[in-house]
Design an enzyme around this catalytic site. Sequence first.
Site, short mmCIF file in Angstrom:
data_model
loop_
_atom_site.label_atom_id
_atom_site.label_comp_id
_atom_site.label_asym_id
_atom_site.label_seq_id
_atom_site.Cartn_x
_atom_site.Cartn_y
_atom_site.Cartn_z
N THR A 1 3.91 -7.04 -26.17
CA THR A 1 5.09 -6.18 -26.12
C THR A 1 6.39 -6.98 -26.04
O THR A 1 7.43 -6.53 -26.53
CB THR A 1 4.95 -5.23 -24.90
OG1 THR A 1 3.80 -4.43 -25.11
CG2 THR A 1 6.16 -4.33 -24.75
N THR B 1 0.42 -8.07 -22.12
CA THR B 1 0.11 -7.97 -20.69
C THR B 1 -1.32 -7.47 -20.43
O THR B 1 -1.87 -7.72 -19.37
CB THR B 1 1.10 -7.01 -19.99
OG1 THR B 1 1.04 -5.74 -20.63
CG2 THR B 1 2.51 -7.57 -20.03
N ASP B 2 -1.89 -6.77 -21.43
CA ASP B 2 -3.17 -6.11 -21.15
C ASP B 2 -4.29 -7.06 -20.77
O ASP B 2 -5.10 -6.75 -19.90
CB ASP B 2 -3.61 -5.26 -22.37
CG ASP B 2 -2.74 -4.02 -22.52
OD1 ASP B 2 -1.95 -3.72 -21.60
OD2 ASP B 2 -2.84 -3.35 -23.57
N1 ASP Z 1 -0.57 -3.74 -25.73
C1 ASP Z 1 0.26 -4.81 -25.32
C2 ASP Z 1 -0.53 -6.10 -25.30
O1 ASP Z 1 -1.27 -6.35 -24.36
C3 ASP Z 1 0.81 -4.53 -24.02
C4 ASP Z 1 1.82 -5.49 -23.51
O2 ASP Z 1 2.03 -6.57 -24.03
O3 ASP Z 1 2.42 -5.11 -22.53
O4 ASP Z 1 -0.40 -6.85 -26.20
#
Ligand code: ASP
Length: 333
Positions: free
Chosen positions: A16, A96-97
């Site tokens: 993200t 973040t995931d």
């Molecule tokens: N879906 C994204 C990922 O993990 C979420 C994020 O980066 O916050 O790439």
Amino acid sequence: MKKPLPRIWILATGGTISYRAVDVKQEGDFDQVRFSIDQLLPQMPEVEQAACLQAEQLFQIGSTSITDGHWLTLARRVQELLDRPDVDGVVITHGTDTMEETAFFLNLVIKSAKPVVLTGAMRPATGLCAEGPLNLLHSVLVASSPDSWGKGVLVVMDEQIFSARDVTKCSTYKVGAFGPTEYGCLGKLVRGQVYYAYAPVRPHTLASEFSLGGLEKLPKVEIVYGYSDCGATLLQAAADAGARGIVYAGTGSGILHPDVRQLYQHHHRDYPVLVRSSRIPRGGVGLNNFLDDDLHGTVAAWDFTPQKARILLKLALTQTEDVETIRKIFARY
Ligand code: ASP
């Protein structure tokens, strides 16, 4: 004479932090447009001024698409960079995931005392109050700090510094989405100053027995979730699909469903190595606590979440299938 700036290498992998929001209020979804690190950095002069930076786009993916292959490629590149005398630290931007998983994998295989810091963002690059630039600035500061040497792989999010071992994503939407699993963060950033209060004592990086040497592939390890009336169907499916290890996210203190208990009590030698963890985020699972691991041939995950236990089991299985040795590894790390 002015002190030379630390030489920090940024490896961008997507997530993200690099996405464009369909609308800045983020009421819609993110679109498919992603900014490369070369497009993002000129919009962050504070980051560019904080260190002598080099940036490289390694992947451009959401972190749910990260595979073992990506981990190995990333780890090899990180190792190559850290081995260079002209690199003082590495910052990795990541979705973040699964950030906590990549961070923990690196924590176990990288051989260097130099800082490695992962960061990301909950808000897309073009969102209102996007926090990516501040997280990236903080990560560069942490990677530049002599205090970060020897602390293993770190995650910096929302002004906090976490050990890869003990960090988890604990909110699906909030900016403060990361927190500790059991033992708290290592330090914080206040007005651009890096403060540490603690250092990890469990083996990591140079003290870890795992390394990238000769590692072409990682053994398949699945996670099976426990819930009322779950039976052994999913566990059986994982075994049939060729898993060499299974992490069971059990109820309570890592309790196995009676059908799974039956299988392991009588046939554990014919089934993948089973690590008992808990679906409860805090408290952990001790050896022979609430279930006789000796009788069932199972391993206790101690305070690892199922997703962290999976990584440790994968690496353990690169060395041994002996349950007693794997138990010792889980107790030590
Ligand atoms: N879906 C994204 C990922 O993990 C979420 C994020 O980066 O916050 O790439």
